[in-house]
Design a protein around this motif. Structure first.
Motif, PDB file in Angstrom:
ATOM      1  N   GLY A  16      32.928 -41.706   7.997  1.00  0.00           N
ATOM      2  CA  GLY A  16      33.765 -43.034   7.868  1.00  0.00           C
ATOM      3  C   GLY A  16      34.854 -43.322   6.930  1.00  0.00           C
ATOM      4  O   GLY A  16      34.846 -44.337   6.343  1.00  0.00           O
ATOM      5  N   THR A  17      35.644 -42.155   6.913  1.00  0.00           N
ATOM      6  CA  THR A  17      36.776 -42.311   5.895  1.00  0.00           C
ATOM      7  C   THR A  17      37.914 -42.860   6.539  1.00  0.00           C
ATOM      8  O   THR A  17      39.048 -42.538   5.788  1.00  0.00           O
ATOM      9  N   ASN A  18      37.982 -43.393   7.619  1.00  0.00           N
ATOM     10  CA  ASN A  18      39.230 -43.904   8.267  1.00  0.00           C
ATOM     11  C   ASN A  18      39.917 -44.710   7.433  1.00  0.00           C
ATOM     12  O   ASN A  18      39.628 -45.689   6.986  1.00  0.00           O
ATOM     13  N   HIS A  19      41.424 -44.701   7.472  1.00  0.00           N
ATOM     14  CA  HIS A  19      42.239 -45.369   6.856  1.00  0.00           C
ATOM     15  C   HIS A  19      42.037 -47.006   7.326  1.00  0.00           C
ATOM     16  O   HIS A  19      42.155 -47.135   8.309  1.00  0.00           O
ATOM     17  N   GLY A  62      37.684 -42.860  16.699  1.00  0.00           N
ATOM     18  CA  GLY A  62      37.013 -41.134  16.480  1.00  0.00           C
ATOM     19  C   GLY A  62      35.870 -41.239  16.004  1.00  0.00           C
ATOM     20  O   GLY A  62      35.259 -40.092  15.708  1.00  0.00           O
ATOM     21  N   VAL A  63      35.264 -42.246  15.533  1.00  0.00           N
ATOM     22  CA  VAL A  63      33.965 -42.358  14.863  1.00  0.00           C
ATOM     23  C   VAL A  63      32.784 -42.286  16.186  1.00  0.00           C
ATOM     24  O   VAL A  63      32.202 -43.232  16.556  1.00  0.00           O
ATOM     25  N   TRP A 123      33.182 -45.899  22.716  1.00  0.00           N
ATOM     26  CA  TRP A 123      34.050 -45.387  21.423  1.00  0.00           C
ATOM     27  C   TRP A 123      35.479 -45.821  21.591  1.00  0.00           C
ATOM     28  O   TRP A 123      35.796 -45.929  22.721  1.00  0.00           O
ATOM     29  N   THR A 124      36.262 -45.908  20.734  1.00  0.00           N
ATOM     30  CA  THR A 124      37.701 -45.930  20.703  1.00  0.00           C
ATOM     31  C   THR A 124      38.117 -44.602  20.038  1.00  0.00           C
ATOM     32  O   THR A 124      37.651 -44.160  19.168  1.00  0.00           O
ATOM     33  N   ALA A 125      39.554 -44.186  20.202  1.00  0.00           N
ATOM     34  CA  ALA A 125      40.228 -42.917  19.819  1.00  0.00           C
ATOM     35  C   ALA A 125      41.357 -43.219  19.679  1.00  0.00           C
ATOM     36  O   ALA A 125      42.220 -43.822  20.308  1.00  0.00           O
ATOM     37  N   SER A 126      42.092 -42.245  18.762  1.00  0.00           N
ATOM     38  CA  SER A 126      43.569 -41.983  18.661  1.00  0.00           C
ATOM     39  C   SER A 126      44.062 -40.772  19.451  1.00  0.00           C
ATOM     40  O   SER A 126      43.098 -39.887  19.605  1.00  0.00           O
ATOM     41  N   ARG A 127      45.044 -40.599  19.264  1.00  0.00           N
ATOM     42  CA  ARG A 127      45.449 -39.183  20.004  1.00  0.00           C
ATOM     43  C   ARG A 127      45.155 -38.027  19.174  1.00  0.00           C
ATOM     44  O   ARG A 127      44.759 -37.033  20.002  1.00  0.00           O
ATOM     45  N   VAL A 128      45.092 -38.058  17.918  1.00  0.00           N
ATOM     46  CA  VAL A 128      44.357 -36.739  17.103  1.00  0.00           C
ATOM     47  C   VAL A 128      43.100 -36.772  17.384  1.00  0.00           C
ATOM     48  O   VAL A 128      42.650 -35.485  16.837  1.00  0.00           O
ATOM     49  N   ASP A 129      42.430 -37.555  17.732  1.00  0.00           N
ATOM     50  CA  ASP A 129      40.800 -37.547  18.033  1.00  0.00           C
ATOM     51  C   ASP A 129      40.800 -36.656  19.340  1.00  0.00           C
ATOM     52  O   ASP A 129      40.129 -35.709  19.402  1.00  0.00           O
ATOM     53  N   ASP A 186      26.429 -42.764  16.178  1.00  0.00           N
ATOM     54  CA  ASP A 186      25.559 -44.235  15.931  1.00  0.00           C
ATOM     55  C   ASP A 186      25.113 -43.924  14.717  1.00  0.00           C
ATOM     56  O   ASP A 186      24.237 -44.759  14.001  1.00  0.00           O
ATOM     57  N   ARG A 187      25.256 -42.763  13.746  1.00  0.00           N
ATOM     58  CA  ARG A 187      24.872 -42.641  12.524  1.00  0.00           C
ATOM     59  C   ARG A 187      25.870 -42.135  11.632  1.00  0.00           C
ATOM     60  O   ARG A 187      26.031 -41.044  10.804  1.00  0.00           O
ATOM     61  N   GLU A 188      26.929 -43.090  11.399  1.00  0.00           N
ATOM     62  CA  GLU A 188      27.845 -42.831  10.595  1.00  0.00           C
ATOM     63  C   GLU A 188      27.400 -42.717   8.969  1.00  0.00           C
ATOM     64  O   GLU A 188      26.357 -43.367   8.670  1.00  0.00           O
ATOM     65  N   GLY A 189      28.102 -41.621   8.334  1.00  0.00           N
ATOM     66  CA  GLY A 189      27.615 -41.640   6.794  1.00  0.00           C
ATOM     67  C   GLY A 189      26.671 -40.243   6.880  1.00  0.00           C
ATOM     68  O   GLY A 189      26.182 -39.841   5.874  1.00  0.00           O
TER      69      GLY A 189
END
Length: 724
Positions: free
Chosen positions: A619-622, A628-629, A673-679, A632-635
């Motif tokens: 969960g370190t996204n800016h 890209g997460v 989920w949602t994502a960016s190009r780099v995902d 269901d178990r972030e962390g």
């Protein structure tokens, strides 16, 4: 005819199949990601044994004997390549200058640190004409000392010895440059398709040098810095002065250093243009096998001695071109100059009504005197008021000029070596220089376990700890060994205010960690890294793996006085794939920016892949975005990013703005989920998908954690040259 026969006159090898670049993947699919940049300096190309350690070999080097051999070489003129006036000081100063002069501050690439002048394209740049002869003259010495001295070190040492042989007291010299073994072919040197094409394409406005494309520093393809004939070959010393100022600033030089380097660089040696380039053989990379790696050889006349052709400009700058003196100043400021043409047709400046005794003698016949010359860059030092004032200061104090040049020369030839901890040898200066990014030694004797426990109990979130440590370390550049976590410069200007570092979150974390560091007797730099390690270990434990992240104490905390803040501006990230952040829209894609940054950080494609997947899971996204997460178990340091990315139960579609994407459940149609190009590139690109599939396998969850921890530790320790 049996199966091993081929028809007469028919070659059994596909024509061009081994050499024709049109057969490459990126030629067929020009928009494909080029992963060659992450494969630079592959160990498979290295001919040395796996246990070869250059730093250990250097301990066996007889430095005094090597320097004596180089001094002797300066006077050992060869029939196949005769020395000008019987001295090679100009030749070897130029070899070293042109090896180092390709350095640029913007991305730290170029420079002399890897011996890359031996390979294309640098070995065949028009501006590097005949540096191949210098390297060939050095070969007997390289052969003699073998593994105990690298080509990279030898070329720069030869330049240093050249100046000492001419009479300069140099500032020092450091060994420690390790050779590469194949071309750095993916370094961006410009978009031109021909050598010395007009420089307009590099600028928003060629009359405004500051508009030159980053990260470039040289004004034209194939030049080290500026065109010696003037802007686009048109003489105009004041316009050239503006280009010189911008170009040298992009090489990390100020006005005084620039003036000193120009004057000192042209105090010895000469320009060569007594003939036409049409009479020369092709450059080294294009020459046929009989040339044995040499290029630009004379095909009509001798092509050597007084018939040598390099820049096309012809003549020496001073009356004593093999001696360190004030002759350049005496000549430039002692005469008026007029524009002339060289025998090769190049634009050059020649003095009006020069005294015969001020004219240098011919390189082969001392009974003949020749007119000296100046390039447009030389004339810029006289015409530009700022450079002129600096030159007047040098003229009034020759010792100050010599010292300023010696320091600037040392900076030029050592700029990409990184901190002093990497310097080796008896002539390493003891003075800490601000451009070396000095960092004091940090404490090593403190209770690491106790400090980790207090960090874990501090109330900082896993994401805050990991993000701050990452931001501190991600500035590292293997190109010039700058940046990194050592020094904790993330708390200083300009880094504390960088958008990519989320200043508000950063200050919150630092306000918690600073008193913990002080109480433990640790540096803040160590404490920041330890906090990141605590976060990673916590995430691994949540995934069922009790693993310790390697940690070595001893990082120090730099101060503002130790930090050249302006020179750190180019290290500011404009994108970070690991934290799924892009500062703005750029001409290149986010995934291309990702590869460029990964290469600077010396990451492999596998390390890049595992770091992106792990950082998403923690969960370190800016800005806390959820792109890209895929979990269901972030962390939890689990491979869910790869498992769900490669799961065909989902489909992927762009959002209207085409900058983000939705991942939908194929059955329900719900957005999962949602994502960016780099995902998504980790699933779409065939190379990255191959790595992603490894970590998505049911039997590789443990491997994922192990590989992430190894890659994380590599980034955290990349700048620990103090523990080499």
């Amino acid at each position: 005819m049996d199966g091993n026969d081929t028809p007469a006159g028919k070659c059994p090898v596909m024509h061009g199949g081994l050499t024709n670049l049109s057969s490459t993947v990126t030629d067929w699919w020009p928009n494909a990601l080029n992963f060659d940049i992450l494969h630079q300096h592959d160990v498979m190309t290295n001919p040395m044994d796996v246990d070869y350690d250059y730093r250990e070999e250097l301990k066996k080097l007889d430095v005094a004997a090597l320097k004596a051999d180089l001094h002797a070489l300066m006077e050992e003129t060869q029939e196949w390549w005769p020395a000008d006036w019987g001295s090679y000081v100009g030749m070897f100063a130029r070899v070293a200058w042109h090896a180092a002069g390709s350095y640029r501050l913007a991305d730290g690439r170029g420079g002399a640190g890897t011996g890359n002048q031996r390979f294309a394209p640098l070995n065949s740049w028009p501006d590097n004409v005949n540096t191949d002869k210098g390297r060939r003259l050095l070969w007997p010495i390289k052969k003699k000392y073998g593994n105990k001295v690298s080509w990279a070190d030898l070329m720069i040492l030869a330049g240093n010895i050249a100046y000492e042989h001419a009479g300069l007291k140099t500032f020092g010299f450091a060994f420690g440059r390790e050779d590469i073994w194949h071309p750095e072919k993916d370094t961006y040197w410009g978009n031109e398709k021909e050598w010395l094409a007009p420089s307009d394409s590099r600028y928003g406005d060629v009359n405004d040098p500051s508009t030159m494309d980053n990260p470039l520093a040289a004004v034209q393809m194939g030049l080290i810095y500026v065109n010696p004939e003037g802007v686009n070959g048109q003489p105009d010393p004041q316009r050239t002065a503006h280009q010189v100022r911008e170009t040298f600033a992009r090489m990390a030089m100020n006005d005084e250093e620039t003036a000193a380097l120009t004057a000192g660089g042209h105090t010895i040696g000469k320009c060569h243009g007594n003939g036409t380039a049409d009479n020369l053989s092709p450059d080294p990379e294009a020459a046929d096998v009989e040339y044995q790696g040499l290029g630009w050889m004379g095909k009509v006349n001798r092509g050597i001695g007084r018939d040598t052709v390099v820049s096309g400009i012809e003549g020496a700058w001073t009356a004593n071109p093999t001696k360190w003196d004030m002759g350049w100043f005496d000549m430039l400021f002692g005469y008026e100059w007029e524009l002339k043409k060289s025998p090769a047709g190049a634009n050059q400046w020649e003095p009006v009504d020069i005294k015969e005794e001020d004219m240098p003698v011919d390189v082969e016949d001392p009974s003949i005197r020749r007119k000296p010359i100046m390039t447009d860059a030389d004339m810029a030092m006289k015409v530009d008021p700022i450079y002129n004032e600096i030159c007047q200061k040098f003229i009034a104090d020759p010792e100050y000029f010599s010292e300023t040049f010696a320091r600037a020369w040392f900076k030029l030839t050592h700029r990409d070596m990184g901190p002093r901890a990497r310097y080796i040898g008896p002539d390493v200066p003891q003075e800490d220089l601000i451009w070396q990014d000095p960092v004091p030694a940090g404490p090593v004797h403190y209770d690491i376990g106790n400090l980790k426990a207090k960090i874990a109990a501090s109330g900082l979130s896993l994401s805050e700890m990991v993000s701050t440590a990452w931001d501190s370390a991600r500035t590292y550049r293997g190109s010039d060994m700058r940046g990194g976590a050592n020094g904790a410069r993330i708390r200083l200007a300009p880094q504390k205010d960088w958008e990519g570092n989320e200043p508000e979150r950063l200050q919150k974390v630092l306000s918690v960690l600073e008193p913990l560091a002080a109480e433990a007797g640790a540096s803040l730099a160590d404490t920041i890294v330890l906090a990141g390690n605590v976060g990673v270990e916590k995430a691994a434990k949540a995934a069922g793996y009790d693993i310790a992240v390697p940690f070595t104490p001893g990082r120090g905390d730099a101060t503002d006085e130790m930090t050249d803040a302006e020179s750190f501006e180019p290290l500011e990230p404009i994108a970070d794939a690991m934290r799924n952040w892009l500062k703005d829209d750029y001409a290149v894609s986010p995934e291309e920016l990702m590869l460029d940054r990964a290469q600077l950080m010396t990451l492999t494609a596998r390390e890049l892949t595992v770091l992106v997947g792990g950082m998403r899971m923690m969960g370190t996204n800016h800005g806390g975005t959820k792109h890209g997460v895929f979990t269901d178990r972030e962390g939890t340091l689990a491979p869910d990013f790869f498992v769900n990315l490669t799961d065909m139960a989902y489909k992927w579609e762009p959002v209207e703005d085409e900058k983000t994407y939705q991942i939908r459940d194929r059955k329900s149609g719900d957005v999962k989920w949602t994502a960016s190009r780099v995902d998504l590139v980790f699933g779409s690109n065939s190379i990255l998908r191959a790595y992603s599939e490894v970590y998505a396998q049911d039997d590789n969850a443990g491997k994922f954690v192990k590989d992430f921890v190894a890659a994380w530790a590599k980034v955290m320790n990349a700048d620990r040259f103090d523990v080499v």
